[in-house]
Design an enzyme around this catalytic site. Structure first.
Site, mmCIF file in Angstrom:
data_model
loop_
_atom_site.group_PDB
_atom_site.id
_atom_site.type_symbol
_atom_site.label_atom_id
_atom_site.label_comp_id
_atom_site.label_asym_id
_atom_site.label_seq_id
_atom_site.Cartn_x
_atom_site.Cartn_y
_atom_site.Cartn_z
ATOM 1 N N GLY B 22 -5.874 28.645 57.389
ATOM 2 C CA GLY B 22 -6.395 28.644 56.026
ATOM 3 C C GLY B 22 -6.269 27.250 55.439
ATOM 4 N N ALA B 23 -6.528 27.159 54.141
ATOM 5 C CA ALA B 23 -6.435 25.862 53.483
ATOM 6 C C ALA B 23 -4.983 25.409 53.449
ATOM 7 C CB ALA B 23 -6.987 25.953 52.073
ATOM 8 N N ALA B 25 -2.078 27.273 54.935
ATOM 9 C CA ALA B 25 -1.123 27.719 55.940
ATOM 10 C C ALA B 25 -1.818 28.092 57.243
ATOM 11 C CB ALA B 25 -0.353 28.931 55.407
ATOM 12 N N ASP B 135 -3.554 34.463 43.074
ATOM 13 C CA ASP B 135 -4.762 34.184 43.868
ATOM 14 C C ASP B 135 -5.408 35.509 44.286
ATOM 15 O OD1 ASP B 135 -6.690 32.689 45.108
ATOM 16 O OD2 ASP B 135 -5.493 32.192 46.872
#
Lengths: 363, 228
Positions: B22-23, B25, B135
């Site tokens: 992901g962005a 992790a 989020d």
């Protein structure tokens, strides 16, 4: 003072425009004059369907002696400088106003009084010389000029300036905003801080923002608020905390550490939301545009982030990154070739004209 | 995002297969004492200053672990926390097999509506314990094969949530619908608020929505803001 840029300073676009805009006809020779007056810059550019595409970008920028941009003073500056900037642009392009096929103008978003100067002049030119008038959205123009010069086909865009901070990408006929600031813009954060603590004006010294310069004196930042909310950023808490820390600081070393902390939180959050947008949209290109694109530190951070995701990084040529008339002329040309024109009587300014409200027919 | 990475040994000594980058992790599928689990590793980011990067990754790792634990303890389905190490920035948690809520809205709106209501219930439970997810997009809600909802990715959570933080949850939920299913926003939000009301009451749900509207108008250049 009028600053004039020509292809010798901003270079050439990567590809022939037919590659990025295949739906438009590039055969006919067309010239569009574009007027920018959304904030502190009065700019005039001339774009063409033929090489070098952007013939000239002339501008004059209102610089307040103290404080921020006063809209009325900016408007007065624009009124005073407009005829001079227009003449300079035409002179450097070697054209007369009669050679121009259409007049384009940024109708928004921006400061009302400043916008009205550009709109009034554009309506006047179009009516008097019987030229079609072409409306242009300022944010679309920032993105499109950067895309044209870098040759990026479908980038995720970070657009950062004094008034804007947003992450956008194209989907279903529009540039969609995936993330943005929920309070003040990145440029505004840096400028307001610099002003409040007495580092500015001037804001830019030897091509670098004074906050970047001050930060370069430190290695070890003061940790300041770093606020990411989903894909949005928030800078108002950071601004307050940085100013407070500065007032408590004892020496220049402390001050440099605060500048570094501020810069790192500000750029770090902007790059992080861009990274989130990249993971979300799965685009393969990252494009940096807007006045703050001139920061070498921000460029480097975004380049590193793009590398992590094997995306191609691009940045607008710096003379065309900040507010300018050339980008308005360029999108004016694209709009004109797509038959987007407006009657002068209907060409009202739109202070809050959002990027995602604009349908883009040429993509 | 393609992982482009091979099986590797994590700093905490387990071997893992990178399943998702992901962005923020990298998620590894690991064998945790005989149980299939997810190890979530937050790598350093070269674009952040070392001091800030270290501070941020440590804080987010700890907050996520605490939030996962809180969520579980108040009846919000979230991956079970197995292990946390703020030094190596790794959290090991239950492996949840499921599809993203974002991916089923298109195919089954009626069902998606039910999930939105359940999500409203879970969000209200979190909010009554001062937990905001931070989020809450349709990509961070998983639906399992037995139609259970799981909320994941608590990395941006806040454990002492303000009213604004809580409203941001709904705001981000709406935002994620806007970019993928703009035509279904109304019915999904209505269902969400219906679920929310069953826990916290209609007036709290209305208040939440009111703050969401305020947040939306804070974005730059909204026509509506002018009319105020």
């Amino acid at each position: 003072m009028v600053n004039v840029d020509t292809p010798s300073s901003y270079g050439n676009p990567r590809f022939h425009p037919s590659k990025l805009y295949p739906s438009l006809s590039w055969d006919r020779e067309v010239y569009v004059l574009g007027i920018e007056s959304t904030a502190h810059t009065f700019g005039v550019g001339i774009a063409s369907t033929k090489r070098p595409y952007i013939l000239v970008s002339a501008r004059s920028t209102y610089k307040p002696e103290k404080g921020g941009i006063h809209p009325r003073e900016a408007a007065e500056h624009h009124v005073k400088m407009a005829p001079i900037v227009i003449r300079e642009a035409l002179k450097h392009a070697g054209l007369s106003i009669r050679d121009i096929d259409a007049v384009a103008v940024a109708l928004g978003p921006g400061l009302g009084p400043a916008l009205r100067v550009g709109a009034t002049i554009a309506r006047g030119l179009a009516s008097y010389f019987s030229k079609p008038l072409v409306p242009v959205n300022h944010a679309v123009a920032h993105i499109e000029i950067a895309r044209f010069y870098t040759g990026q086909r479908d980038p995720l865009v970070l657009y950062v300036s004094g008034g804007n901070t947003m992450v956008a990408a194209f989907a279903k006929k529009r540039y969609r905003v995936f993330g943005e600031t929920i309070d003040i813009a990145l440029g505004n954060l840096l400028d307001t801080f610099a002003r409040e603590v007495g580092l500015a004006p001037p804001y830019i010294v030897e091509g670098l923002h004074v906050v970047d310069r001050c930060a370069s004196e430190a290695d070890d930042p003061v940790v300041l608020p770093y606020t990411v909310k989903g894909m949005d950023v928030s800078y108002s808490g950071l601004l307050t905390a940085a100013i407070r820390a500065w007032r408590r600081s004892k020496d220049n070393r402390d001050k440099a550490r605060i500048c570094l902390g501020l810069r790192e939180s500000a750029y770090g959050t902007a790059v992080e939301v861009t990274e989130r947008g990249l993971a979300h949209t799965r685009k393969r290109e990252v494009l940096l545009t807007g006045g703050v694109a001139a920061s070498p530190v921000l460029q480097e951070k975004l380049r590193e982030m793009a590398k992590l995701h094997a995306a191609i990084f691009g940045v607008s040529p710096l003379p065309l990154a900040g507010d300018n008339g050339a980008m308005i002329a360029w999108v004016g040309l694209l709009n004109y070739l797509s038959n987007i024109i407006i009657e002068p009587i209907k060409a009202m300014v739109k202070q809050r004209w959002r990027l995602d409200n604009v349908e883009v027919p040429w993509r | 995002m393609e992982t482009g990475q091979r099986r590797s040994t994590l700093e905490i000594g387990v071997e893992g297969e990178p399943a998702y980058v992901g962005a923020e992790a990298i998620l590894y599928v690991v064998d945790w004492f005989g149980v299939r689990a997810i190890a979530k590793y937050r790598p350093p980011k070269p674009y952040r200053h070392k001091v800030i990067d270290e501070d941020l990754r440590t804080r987010r790792t700890i907050v996520e672990a605490k939030a996962l634990h809180t969520a579980r303890s108040i009846g919000v389905p979230a991956p079970e926390l197995y292990f946390v190490d703020p030094i190596s920035k790794i959290i090991v948690m239950e492996y949840i097999e499921g599809v993203k809520l974002a991916d089923i809205i298109e195919s089954n709106l009626l069902e998606a509506r039910k999930y939105a209501k359940t999500l409203g219930v879970y969000t209200a439970r979190m909010h009554s314990s001062e937990l905001a997810h931070g989020d809450l997009t349709t990509s961070n809600v998983l639906v399992t094969s037995n139609k259970q909802l799981f909320i994941i990715d608590f990395g941006l959570s806040s454990l002492k949530a303000s009213e604004r933080d809580k409203a941001v949850d709904l705001h981000l939920f709406i935002r994620s619908l806007e970019s993928t299913h703009p035509e279904h926003i109304e019915v999904m939000v209505e269902a969400f608020l219906e679920g929310y009301s069953t826990i916290l009451g209609r007036s709290e749900a209305d208040k939440l929505m009111r703050i969401v509207r305020e947040i939306r108008l804070m974005g730059r250049y909204h026509e509506e803001r002018r009319r105020k």
